[in-house]
Design an enzyme around this catalytic site. Structure first.
Site, PDB file in Angstrom:
ATOM      1  N   HIS A  88       0.848  -1.053   0.047  1.00  0.00           N
ATOM      2  CA  HIS A  88       0.044   0.077  -0.003  1.00  0.00           C
ATOM      3  C   HIS A  88       0.870   1.276   0.014  1.00  0.00           C
ATOM      4  CE1 HIS A  88      -3.696   2.222   0.632  1.00  0.00           C
ATOM      5  NE2 HIS A  88      -2.904   3.020   1.608  1.00  0.00           N
ATOM      6  N   CYS A  89       0.826   2.025  -0.764  1.00  0.00           N
ATOM      7  CA  CYS A  89       1.619   3.173  -1.159  1.00  0.00           C
ATOM      8  C   CYS A  89       1.121   4.508  -0.623  1.00  0.00           C
ATOM      9  CB  CYS A  89       1.955   3.554  -2.582  1.00  0.00           C
ATOM     10  SG  CYS A  89       3.028   4.679  -2.786  1.00  0.00           S
ATOM     11  N   PRO A  90       1.602   4.942   0.518  1.00  0.00           N
ATOM     12  CA  PRO A  90       0.810   6.335   0.960  1.00  0.00           C
ATOM     13  C   PRO A  90       0.893   7.688   0.017  1.00  0.00           C
ATOM     14  CG  PRO A  90       2.805   5.582   2.015  1.00  0.00           C
ATOM     15  CD  PRO A  90       2.692   4.642   1.303  1.00  0.00           C
TER      16      PRO A  90
END
Length: 121
Positions: free
Chosen positions: A76-78
């Site tokens: 999951h890429c912030p």
């Protein structure tokens, strides 16, 4: 990013539905979609997501931030604000590459500017 569809029923209801479909197909002379052993193997193998209540394909994981199962999930890429999965891995790699090139250009121009200021003094 490759979200898998959510199931609306619980794990027990899903297993019951799969068993019912399998029994009805075999009763009508068809091939079983999910025989008892296959249902038990799927449920006990860890390929069933307890949160989404659905069967997961290989290499899919449940994201705690998005609260969805993602096919071929990487992370999951912030920065992007979504999961990097099956449908956006190339775009994510291209974004990383363009950020690297932009940072190299920024550092080279900064070096030129600093060296020009201190050399010409």
């Amino acid at each position: 990013p490759g979200y898998l569809p959510l199931a609306t029923d619980s794990r027990g209801e899903w297993v019951g539905n799969m068993r019912r479909v399998s029994r009805s197909l075999t009763a009508h002379g068809g091939r079983a979609v999910a025989p008892e052993m296959a249902v038990a193997a799927l449920v006990n193998s860890g390929r069933f997501c307890d949160t989404c209540h659905g069967a997961r394909p290989l290499r899919s994981k449940h994201c705690a931030v998005c609260k969805r199962c993602v096919s071929r999930m990487d992370h999951h890429c912030p920065i992007v604000g979504t999961c990097v999965g099956a449908k956006n891995q190339r775009h994510f790699a291209a974004a990383l590459g363009s950020m690297f090139v932009a940072q190299c250009i920024f550092i080279s121009f900064s070096w030129l500017h600093i060296s020009h200021v201190y050399v010409s003094g």
